[in-house]
Design a protein around this motif. Structure first.
Motif, PDB file in Angstrom:
ATOM      1  N   SER A   1       0.835  -1.200   0.000  1.00 19.79           N
ATOM      2  CA  SER A   1       0.000   0.000   0.000  1.00 19.79           C
ATOM      3  C   SER A   1       0.869   1.249   0.000  1.00 19.79           C
ATOM      4  CB  SER A   1      -0.920   0.005   1.215  1.00 19.79           C
ATOM      5  OG  SER A   1      -0.140   0.144   2.387  1.00 19.79           O
ATOM      6  N   LYS A   2       0.239   2.376  -0.213  1.00 18.04           N
ATOM      7  CA  LYS A   2       0.959   3.642  -0.207  1.00 18.04           C
ATOM      8  C   LYS A   2       1.528   3.939   1.175  1.00 18.04           C
ATOM      9  CE  LYS A   2      -1.444   5.853  -4.011  1.00 18.04           C
ATOM     10  NZ  LYS A   2      -2.217   7.007  -4.482  1.00 18.04           N
ATOM     11  N   THR A   3       0.834   3.523   2.188  1.00 15.96           N
ATOM     12  CA  THR A   3       1.304   3.764   3.547  1.00 15.96           C
ATOM     13  C   THR A   3       2.619   3.036   3.788  1.00 15.96           C
ATOM     14  OG1 THR A   3      -1.000   3.901   4.260  1.00 15.96           O
ATOM     15  CG2 THR A   3       0.655   3.636   5.974  1.00 15.96           C
ATOM     16  N   GLU A   4       2.700   1.791   3.333  1.00 18.26           N
ATOM     17  CA  GLU A   4       3.942   1.031   3.491  1.00 18.26           C
ATOM     18  C   GLU A   4       5.073   1.680   2.708  1.00 18.26           C
ATOM     19  OE1 GLU A   4       3.423  -3.115   2.625  1.00 18.26           O
ATOM     20  OE2 GLU A   4       1.590  -3.215   3.808  1.00 18.26           O
ATOM     21  N   ALA A   5       4.768   2.167   1.512  1.00 16.87           N
ATOM     22  CA  ALA A   5       5.785   2.842   0.701  1.00 16.87           C
ATOM     23  C   ALA A   5       6.278   4.093   1.411  1.00 16.87           C
ATOM     24  CB  ALA A   5       5.219   3.189  -0.673  1.00 16.87           C
ATOM     25  N   LYS A   6       5.354   4.860   1.990  1.00 17.53           N
ATOM     26  CA  LYS A   6       5.747   6.064   2.726  1.00 17.53           C
ATOM     27  C   LYS A   6       6.625   5.707   3.921  1.00 17.53           C
ATOM     28  CE  LYS A   6       1.797   8.914   1.447  1.00 17.53           C
ATOM     29  NZ  LYS A   6       0.600   9.630   1.906  1.00 17.53           N
ATOM     30  N   LEU A   7       6.293   4.610   4.598  1.00 12.64           N
ATOM     31  CA  LEU A   7       7.109   4.174   5.732  1.00 12.64           C
ATOM     32  C   LEU A   7       8.518   3.805   5.281  1.00 12.64           C
ATOM     33  CD1 LEU A   7       4.525   2.020   7.731  1.00 12.64           C
ATOM     34  CD2 LEU A   7       5.460   4.262   8.361  1.00 12.64           C
ATOM     35  N   LYS A   8       8.618   3.132   4.142  1.00 14.53           N
ATOM     36  CA  LYS A   8       9.943   2.773   3.609  1.00 14.53           C
ATOM     37  C   LYS A   8      10.747   4.029   3.290  1.00 14.53           C
ATOM     38  CE  LYS A   8       8.746  -1.671   1.476  1.00 14.53           C
ATOM     39  NZ  LYS A   8       8.637  -2.390   0.192  1.00 14.53           N
ATOM     40  N   ILE A   9      10.074   4.997   2.670  1.00 11.23           N
ATOM     41  CA  ILE A   9      10.758   6.251   2.321  1.00 11.23           C
ATOM     42  C   ILE A   9      11.191   6.982   3.579  1.00 11.23           C
ATOM     43  CG2 ILE A   9      10.426   8.535   1.296  1.00 11.23           C
ATOM     44  CD1 ILE A   9       8.636   7.143  -0.811  1.00 11.23           C
ATOM     45  N   ASN A  10      10.341   7.044   4.578  1.00  8.27           N
ATOM     46  CA  ASN A  10      10.696   7.710   5.837  1.00  8.27           C
ATOM     47  C   ASN A  10      11.873   7.012   6.511  1.00  8.27           C
ATOM     48  OD1 ASN A  10       8.800   9.718   5.631  1.00  8.27           O
ATOM     49  ND2 ASN A  10       7.222   8.581   6.757  1.00  8.27           N
ATOM     50  N   THR A  11      11.900   5.688   6.457  1.00 10.27           N
ATOM     51  CA  THR A  11      13.022   4.946   7.027  1.00 10.27           C
ATOM     52  C   THR A  11      14.316   5.304   6.310  1.00 10.27           C
ATOM     53  OG1 THR A  11      11.534   3.117   7.585  1.00 10.27           O
ATOM     54  CG2 THR A  11      13.890   2.634   7.537  1.00 10.27           C
ATOM     55  N   LEU A  12      14.255   5.366   4.984  1.00  8.34           N
ATOM     56  CA  LEU A  12      15.444   5.742   4.207  1.00  8.34           C
ATOM     57  C   LEU A  12      15.889   7.161   4.549  1.00  8.34           C
ATOM     58  CD1 LEU A  12      14.594   4.248   0.705  1.00  8.34           C
ATOM     59  CD2 LEU A  12      16.367   3.468   2.273  1.00  8.34           C
ATOM     60  N   ILE A  13      14.958   8.065   4.714  1.00  8.29           N
ATOM     61  CA  ILE A  13      15.306   9.447   5.054  1.00  8.29           C
ATOM     62  C   ILE A  13      15.972   9.502   6.422  1.00  8.29           C
ATOM     63  CG2 ILE A  13      14.319  11.714   5.623  1.00  8.29           C
ATOM     64  CD1 ILE A  13      12.271  11.209   3.360  1.00  8.29           C
ATOM     65  N   ARG A  14      15.447   8.748   7.382  1.00  8.53           N
ATOM     66  CA  ARG A  14      16.066   8.712   8.712  1.00  8.53           C
ATOM     67  C   ARG A  14      17.489   8.174   8.628  1.00  8.53           C
ATOM     68  NH1 ARG A  14      11.972   5.611  10.462  1.00  8.53           N
ATOM     69  NH2 ARG A  14      10.071   6.815  10.404  1.00  8.53           N
ATOM     70  N   GLU A  15      17.677   7.121   7.831  1.00 11.10           N
ATOM     71  CA  GLU A  15      19.024   6.564   7.671  1.00 11.10           C
ATOM     72  C   GLU A  15      19.967   7.588   7.045  1.00 11.10           C
ATOM     73  OE1 GLU A  15      18.748   2.912   5.488  1.00 11.10           O
ATOM     74  OE2 GLU A  15      17.600   1.908   7.059  1.00 11.10           O
ATOM     75  N   LEU A  16      19.480   8.327   6.078  1.00 11.45           N
ATOM     76  CA  LEU A  16      20.295   9.381   5.459  1.00 11.45           C
ATOM     77  C   LEU A  16      20.635  10.469   6.466  1.00 11.45           C
ATOM     78  CD1 LEU A  16      18.660   9.801   1.943  1.00 11.45           C
ATOM     79  CD2 LEU A  16      20.963   9.011   2.430  1.00 11.45           C
ATOM     80  N   ASP A  17      19.673  10.857   7.287  1.00  6.95           N
ATOM     81  CA  ASP A  17      19.917  11.870   8.312  1.00  6.95           C
ATOM     82  C   ASP A  17      20.997  11.408   9.289  1.00  6.95           C
ATOM     83  OD1 ASP A  17      18.116  13.652   7.264  1.00  6.95           O
ATOM     84  OD2 ASP A  17      16.454  13.034   8.576  1.00  6.95           O
ATOM     85  N   ILE A  18      20.960  10.124   9.660  1.00  3.54           N
ATOM     86  CA  ILE A  18      21.965   9.582  10.552  1.00  3.54           C
ATOM     87  C   ILE A  18      23.346   9.650   9.899  1.00  3.54           C
ATOM     88  CG2 ILE A  18      22.773   7.449  11.654  1.00  3.54           C
ATOM     89  CD1 ILE A  18      19.780   6.740  12.063  1.00  3.54           C
ATOM     90  N   CYS A  19      23.393   9.278   8.619  1.00  7.82           N
ATOM     91  CA  CYS A  19      24.678   9.321   7.893  1.00  7.82           C
ATOM     92  C   CYS A  19      25.213  10.752   7.804  1.00  7.82           C
ATOM     93  CB  CYS A  19      24.513   8.745   6.481  1.00  7.82           C
ATOM     94  SG  CYS A  19      24.240   6.972   6.455  1.00  7.82           S
ATOM     95  N   ILE A  20      24.337  11.695   7.541  1.00 10.52           N
ATOM     96  CA  ILE A  20      24.746  13.097   7.441  1.00 10.52           C
ATOM     97  C   ILE A  20      25.250  13.588   8.787  1.00 10.52           C
ATOM     98  CG2 ILE A  20      23.892  15.453   7.060  1.00 10.52           C
ATOM     99  CD1 ILE A  20      22.061  14.243   4.864  1.00 10.52           C
TER     100      ILE A  20
END
Length: 96
Positions: free
Chosen positions: A72-91
């Motif tokens: 679903s779109k909700t799951e896709a949004k969760l995946k994207i948010n997880t990736l963004i959090r991981e990027l923030d941690i890396c930054i």
């Protein structure tokens, strides 16, 4: 003596014709070099366009895989948010 003059005149004509042909060849060579440079530039531009399209294709492919087949779109949004959090941690780690 007249025969010698004719030979010299004939040689002068032949040399003149050869010099003219040589000049024409130099002009043709210069034109071909210019065409080659234009073709190389066009090739470079097309290669850059291909790379750009490949990047867009890969981005689209990644986005499509994130959405998945039946997710679903909700799951896709969760995946994207997880990736963004991981990027923030890396930054944040890079900033330290």
């Amino acid at each position: 003596m007249g025969e010698l003059v004719e030979i010299v005149d004939s040689l002068e004509n032949k040399v003149s014709k050869l010099l003219h042909k040589m000049e024409l060849m130099h002009q043709a060579n210069a034109k071909l070099k210019e065409e080659l440079n234009l073709a190389r530039e066009e090739n470079r531009i097309q290669q850059n366009a291909v790379l750009e399209w490949e990047e867009k294709y890969n981005s689209l492919k990644m986005a499509s895989s994130m959405l998945g087949g039946n997710t679903s779109k909700t799951e896709a949004k969760l995946k994207i948010n997880t990736l963004i959090r991981e990027l923030d941690i890396c930054i944040a780690k890079l900033a330290d």
